[in-house]
Scaffold this motif. Structure first.
Motif, PDB file in Angstrom:
ATOM      1  N   ARG A  43      43.286  48.330  45.931  1.00 11.91           N
ATOM      2  CA  ARG A  43      44.100  48.463  44.711  1.00 11.91           C
ATOM      3  C   ARG A  43      44.998  49.704  44.754  1.00 11.91           C
ATOM      4  O   ARG A  43      46.034  49.741  44.107  1.00 11.91           O
ATOM      5  N   ARG A  44      44.599  50.725  45.512  1.00  8.77           N
ATOM      6  CA  ARG A  44      45.430  51.933  45.593  1.00  8.77           C
ATOM      7  C   ARG A  44      46.740  51.693  46.320  1.00  8.77           C
ATOM      8  O   ARG A  44      47.721  52.386  46.084  1.00  8.77           O
ATOM      9  N   PHE A  45      46.760  50.714  47.223  1.00  5.32           N
ATOM     10  CA  PHE A  45      47.925  50.517  48.083  1.00  5.32           C
ATOM     11  C   PHE A  45      48.675  49.209  47.844  1.00  5.32           C
ATOM     12  O   PHE A  45      49.864  49.140  48.108  1.00  5.32           O
ATOM     13  N   ALA A  46      47.999  48.192  47.392  1.00  4.99           N
ATOM     14  CA  ALA A  46      48.621  46.878  47.210  1.00  4.99           C
ATOM     15  C   ALA A  46      49.077  46.700  45.761  1.00  4.99           C
ATOM     16  O   ALA A  46      48.470  47.268  44.840  1.00  4.99           O
ATOM     17  N   PRO A  47      50.123  45.926  45.553  1.00  7.04           N
ATOM     18  CA  PRO A  47      50.562  45.642  44.173  1.00  7.04           C
ATOM     19  C   PRO A  47      49.453  44.932  43.396  1.00  7.04           C
ATOM     20  O   PRO A  47      48.715  44.096  43.946  1.00  7.04           O
ATOM     21  N   ALA A  48      49.324  45.278  42.133  1.00  2.00           N
ATOM     22  CA  ALA A  48      48.264  44.716  41.284  1.00  2.00           C
ATOM     23  C   ALA A  48      48.308  43.191  41.262  1.00  2.00           C
ATOM     24  O   ALA A  48      47.263  42.534  41.309  1.00  2.00           O
ATOM     25  N   SER A  49      49.505  42.621  41.201  1.00  2.00           N
ATOM     26  CA  SER A  49      49.613  41.167  41.132  1.00  2.00           C
ATOM     27  C   SER A  49      49.065  40.504  42.398  1.00  2.00           C
ATOM     28  O   SER A  49      48.412  39.462  42.329  1.00  2.00           O
ATOM     29  N   SER A  50      49.284  41.128  43.544  1.00  2.00           N
ATOM     30  CA  SER A  50      48.774  40.580  44.806  1.00  2.00           C
ATOM     31  C   SER A  50      47.250  40.638  44.861  1.00  2.00           C
ATOM     32  O   SER A  50      46.595  39.696  45.283  1.00  2.00           O
ATOM     33  N   VAL A  51      46.701  41.765  44.437  1.00  2.00           N
ATOM     34  CA  VAL A  51      45.245  41.914  44.437  1.00  2.00           C
ATOM     35  C   VAL A  51      44.622  40.932  43.462  1.00  2.00           C
ATOM     36  O   VAL A  51      43.633  40.253  43.787  1.00  2.00           O
ATOM     37  N   ASP A  52      45.179  40.828  42.269  1.00  2.19           N
ATOM     38  CA  ASP A  52      44.642  39.901  41.261  1.00  2.19           C
ATOM     39  C   ASP A  52      44.705  38.460  41.747  1.00  2.19           C
ATOM     40  O   ASP A  52      43.753  37.695  41.576  1.00  2.19           O
ATOM     41  N   THR A  53      45.807  38.080  42.371  1.00  2.00           N
ATOM     42  CA  THR A  53      45.951  36.721  42.902  1.00  2.00           C
ATOM     43  C   THR A  53      44.903  36.450  43.972  1.00  2.00           C
ATOM     44  O   THR A  53      44.262  35.397  43.976  1.00  2.00           O
ATOM     45  N   ALA A  54      44.700  37.399  44.868  1.00  3.59           N
ATOM     46  CA  ALA A  54      43.715  37.228  45.941  1.00  3.59           C
ATOM     47  C   ALA A  54      42.298  37.118  45.379  1.00  3.59           C
ATOM     48  O   ALA A  54      41.516  36.267  45.821  1.00  3.59           O
ATOM     49  N   LEU A  55      41.974  37.955  44.396  1.00  6.82           N
ATOM     50  CA  LEU A  55      40.643  37.894  43.789  1.00  6.82           C
ATOM     51  C   LEU A  55      40.419  36.572  43.066  1.00  6.82           C
ATOM     52  O   LEU A  55      39.341  35.973  43.160  1.00  6.82           O
ATOM     53  N   ARG A  56      41.433  36.117  42.335  1.00  8.73           N
ATOM     54  CA  ARG A  56      41.294  34.851  41.608  1.00  8.73           C
ATOM     55  C   ARG A  56      41.108  33.686  42.590  1.00  8.73           C
ATOM     56  O   ARG A  56      40.326  32.785  42.348  1.00  8.73           O
ATOM     57  N   LYS A  57      41.827  33.740  43.710  1.00  3.47           N
ATOM     58  CA  LYS A  57      41.684  32.698  44.715  1.00  3.47           C
ATOM     59  C   LYS A  57      40.291  32.746  45.341  1.00  3.47           C
ATOM     60  O   LYS A  57      39.639  31.713  45.527  1.00  3.47           O
ATOM     61  N   GLN A  58      39.838  33.938  45.688  1.00  2.00           N
ATOM     62  CA  GLN A  58      38.516  34.118  46.294  1.00  2.00           C
ATOM     63  C   GLN A  58      37.408  33.629  45.370  1.00  2.00           C
ATOM     64  O   GLN A  58      36.443  33.007  45.805  1.00  2.00           O
ATOM     65  N   LEU A  59      37.554  33.898  44.076  1.00  2.00           N
ATOM     66  CA  LEU A  59      36.537  33.503  43.108  1.00  2.00           C
ATOM     67  C   LEU A  59      36.749  32.099  42.544  1.00  2.00           C
ATOM     68  O   LEU A  59      36.001  31.668  41.681  1.00  2.00           O
ATOM     69  N   ARG A  60      37.803  31.458  43.021  1.00  2.00           N
ATOM     70  CA  ARG A  60      38.148  30.090  42.595  1.00  2.00           C
ATOM     71  C   ARG A  60      38.312  29.992  41.074  1.00  2.00           C
ATOM     72  O   ARG A  60      37.759  29.105  40.412  1.00  2.00           O
ATOM     73  N   LEU A  61      39.080  30.932  40.524  1.00  2.00           N
ATOM     74  CA  LEU A  61      39.384  30.938  39.098  1.00  2.00           C
ATOM     75  C   LEU A  61      40.736  30.294  38.858  1.00  2.00           C
ATOM     76  O   LEU A  61      41.610  30.326  39.721  1.00  2.00           O
ATOM     77  N   ASP A  62      40.937  29.772  37.668  1.00  2.00           N
ATOM     78  CA  ASP A  62      42.227  29.191  37.325  1.00  2.00           C
ATOM     79  C   ASP A  62      43.298  30.269  37.304  1.00  2.00           C
ATOM     80  O   ASP A  62      43.048  31.407  36.958  1.00  2.00           O
ATOM     81  N   SER A  63      44.494  29.913  37.674  1.00  2.00           N
ATOM     82  CA  SER A  63      45.607  30.877  37.699  1.00  2.00           C
ATOM     83  C   SER A  63      46.163  31.116  36.326  1.00  2.00           C
ATOM     84  O   SER A  63      46.125  30.352  35.464  1.00  2.00           O
TER      85      SER A  63
END
Length: 68
Positions: free
Chosen positions: A48-68
């Motif tokens: 999170r310190r280096f990557a844009p928040a939207s990219s991290v959130d998208t990756a986490l949601r995909k990993q956890l199989r959450l709705d977008s």
């Protein structure tokens, strides 16, 4: 869904790791915004310190199989 939870729980940190983080947060003289608990949480905090928040959130949601 159940298979995902079983796989996640097998890789999860022990409960005492979370308990220690809660205790540290409750007794810290200089409270912080976040207290990562476990190896995965520390990795995410580092990313999170280096990557844009939207990219991290998208990756986490995909990993956890959450709705977008």
């Amino acid at each position: 869904m159940q298979k995902m939870l079983v796989g996640t729980m097998e890789k999860a940190d022990e409960l005492d790791v979370v308990g220690q983080a809660v205790l540290r947060a409750a007794t810290d003289g200089k409270p912080r915004m976040r207290y990562p608990a476990g190896s995965v949480a520390r990795k995410v905090a580092f990313i999170r310190r280096f990557a844009p928040a939207s990219s991290v959130d998208t990756a986490l949601r995909k990993q956890l199989r959450l709705d977008s």
